[in-house]
Design an enzyme around this catalytic site. Structure first.
Site, mmCIF file in Angstrom:
data_model
loop_
_atom_site.group_PDB
_atom_site.id
_atom_site.type_symbol
_atom_site.label_atom_id
_atom_site.label_comp_id
_atom_site.label_asym_id
_atom_site.label_seq_id
_atom_site.Cartn_x
_atom_site.Cartn_y
_atom_site.Cartn_z
ATOM 1 N N CYS A 1 -4.826 3.434 -5.914
ATOM 2 C CA CYS A 1 -6.210 2.971 -6.015
ATOM 3 C C CYS A 1 -6.650 2.205 -4.774
ATOM 4 O O CYS A 1 -7.738 1.634 -4.737
ATOM 5 C CB CYS A 1 -6.384 2.176 -7.297
ATOM 6 S SG CYS A 1 -5.942 3.223 -8.702
ATOM 7 N N HIS B 1 -11.223 -6.108 -5.964
ATOM 8 C CA HIS B 1 -10.633 -4.900 -6.557
ATOM 9 C C HIS B 1 -10.541 -4.982 -8.074
ATOM 10 O O HIS B 1 -10.462 -3.957 -8.737
ATOM 11 C CB HIS B 1 -9.232 -4.684 -5.984
ATOM 12 C CG HIS B 1 -8.461 -3.586 -6.659
ATOM 13 N ND1 HIS B 1 -8.695 -2.254 -6.396
ATOM 14 C CD2 HIS B 1 -7.504 -3.620 -7.618
ATOM 15 C CE1 HIS B 1 -7.901 -1.514 -7.163
ATOM 16 N NE2 HIS B 1 -7.172 -2.312 -7.910
ATOM 17 N N HIS C 1 -13.135 2.053 -13.285
ATOM 18 C CA HIS C 1 -12.242 2.182 -12.133
ATOM 19 C C HIS C 1 -12.244 3.638 -11.649
ATOM 20 O O HIS C 1 -11.636 4.500 -12.283
ATOM 21 C CB HIS C 1 -10.836 1.733 -12.542
ATOM 22 C CG HIS C 1 -9.893 1.624 -11.390
ATOM 23 N ND1 HIS C 1 -10.154 2.144 -10.143
ATOM 24 C CD2 HIS C 1 -8.667 1.040 -11.301
ATOM 25 C CE1 HIS C 1 -9.138 1.907 -9.343
ATOM 26 N NE2 HIS C 1 -8.220 1.225 -10.020
#
Lengths: 414, 86
Positions: free
Chosen positions: A167, A305, A341
């Site tokens: 990610c 994040h 996400h």
């Protein structure tokens, strides 16, 4: 202070193409972020059943034929849409661009799971007789697929590949593009990240087994980083591709410049498969700032994040307090609270959503913070409502991933 | 299946493989590749779909028989005549 770079080594963003669950171009996406509009919706996927996801609604047939959509992958289709939109946005005289000098660098969290699961599911109907296994399986699942489909669609003959970086991949794609421009490997870099991850049941099932899949009666409130009631990740699809050019080239053609990539860093935790290491995250942010010749007080906005997991958010907040604790002017926000996400696309999308702040001077919020977790306290966290700033000059974008990969990109107003 | 049913089955496969093409003007005696944008992967799709939908196995040495609609129907007719129309 580091010596200023020559214009031939400075790298700027001149185009953005994106699809997010709450917008299919930068203007729509930004509008949703400022208005607090979520893109999370009810979703159902085989074996897992009813869940939630960030689903994109872009027009697949704007740049592809139906046959190409059928043959290719969702990640490829997202990449094509974003790359085509980015090139249009850049104002490049595309018919006269030397396509052998264009490079494609696409970040992905994973690739091939969707296509493999689909094929195994089909094969079950044929009692697992591999005569019925598709010849499309290999071209769909090779790791370069999303970048390769962009190359095929746009006739780009320069280098293309994906950057597998969990990610952290959105930033990693951007960084790769900048590095290749500086090396002279290309003159135009199409780079960023894409995600088709909502189409693999495995990612939902794995997060669920890990106790990290978000649930909520109201989909729009399910993704809630930093909130006491957060209970996991909302998986999303999406993509964001940037056009990067050397500053001297962009200036020469009078391009509109979104910002300059003045600093970046990628490092590794080397401590755990899934639990992030705040010390390494802090070191990554500090290294990126050192390379940019910036100190924390010069960073106006940090795009965090945080994914909405119990432990992950706390770890990042420890790192953020370590780096920005004394920096009063720095504001922090989070785009996952809106869209979930978006995995390989997350870093690129989250950065893109913040770039208009250079013009409008607004820091979008992190939404769904009803009851801030004290362990996630950050002095400059912008919760629930977008905030006017006195002007934004520098944005720092965090993007971290499993296996302990950290990436940070810093964009400065030009 | 009669020859006309087989033709319809092949036409449906082509329509699924190449949904952007207008197949109403397809000439049966002219090779597919001269009329449609079909590459080798598309051709393999025809073979795969015949296998999946009708359990008809076309061995590689017979691929040339599938060049046009007329030759495909002629090739498939003895192999599909005992099948029920789907």
């Amino acid at each position: 202070m580091i010596a200023p770079l020559a214009d031939s080594q400075r790298v700027v963003i001149t185009g953005i193409g994106l699809t997010a669950p709450n917008g299919n171009n930068l203007a729509e996406f930004r509008d949703s972020l400022l208005a607090g509009r979520s893109g999370v919706s009810p979703y159902e996927i085989r074996y897992v059943g009813k869940t939630l996801a960030g689903v994109c609604q872009f027009d697949e047939l704007r740049y592809q034929k139906r046959k190409d959509v059928r043959r290719g992958t969702r990640a490829g289709g997202i990449g094509i849409y974003c790359a085509q939109e980015a090139v249009r946005d850049s104002g490049l005289d595309w018919p006269n661009v030397d396509l052998s000098r264009v490079g494609i660098y696409v970040g992905v969290t994973e690739h091939g799971n969707v296509e493999t699961e689909n094929e195994v599911y089909e094969l079950k109907g044929y009692d697992y007789d591999t005569k019925f296994w598709s010849h499309h399986h290999n071209p769909r699942t090779v790791a370069n697929n999303p970048a390769g489909e962009i190359s095929l669609n746009m006739g780009i003959t320069g280098p293309h590949y994906t950057i597998g970086a969990a990610c952290a991949a959105g930033n990693a794609g951007l960084i790769q593009g900048a590095q290749m421009l500086r090396l002279g490997d290309c003159d135009v870099a199409l780079c960023g990240g894409v995600s088709e991850s909502i189409h693999t049941f495995g990612i939902f099932a794995s997060f669920k087994s890990q106790g990290a899949l978000a649930t909520h009666d109201d989909p729009a409130r399910a993704s809630r980083p930093f909130d006491q009631a957060r209970n996991g990740i909302v998986v999303a699809e999406g993509g964001a591709i940037f056009v990067l050019e050397r500053f001297e080239d962009a200036k020469a053609r009078g391009a509109e410049i979104y910002g300059e990539l003045v600093g970046y860093a990628i490092n590794s935790d080397a401590t755990d498969f899934v639990l992030p290491n705040p010390q390494r995250q802090a070191e990554c942010m500090q290294l990126a700032m050192k390379r940019a010749g910036l100190v924390p007080a010069q960073i106006d906005v940090v795009s965090t994040h945080a994914t909405g997991t119990g432990a992950g958010d706390v770890q990042e907040c420890i790192a953020l307090r370590q780096v920005f604790g004394e920096s009063k002017p720095t504001l922090l926000n989070n785009a996952k609270s809106f869209i979930g996400h978006a995995m390989g696309a997350a870093g690129a999308l989250e950065l893109a959503g913040n770039l208009p702040a250079f013009k409008d001077g607004v820091c979008h919020a992190t939404i769904n913070v009803d009851d801030l977790d004290p362990e996630c306290h950050l002095a400059g966290l912008v919760t629930n409502e977008a905030r006017e700033t006195g002007g934004v000059q520098c944005i720092l974008n965090n993007s971290f991933g499993m296996l302990g990969i950290n990436s940070v990109a810093i964009i400065k107003k030009v | 299946m009669k020859a006309e049913d087989i033709r319809e089955a092949v036409a449906q496969i082509l329509a699924d493989i190449d949904p952007d093409e207008d197949l109403s003007e397809l000439k049966d005696d002219v090779p597919f590749r001269e009329q449609l944008e079909l590459d080798s992967m598309d051709f393999l799709d025809i073979v795969m779909e015949l296998r999946k939908r009708y359990r008809v196995q076309v061995p590689e040495e017979d691929y040339g028989q599938l060049a046009s609609m007329a030759s495909t129907v002629a090739y498939l007719e003895p192999r599909m005549r005992d099948l029920e129309k789907v």
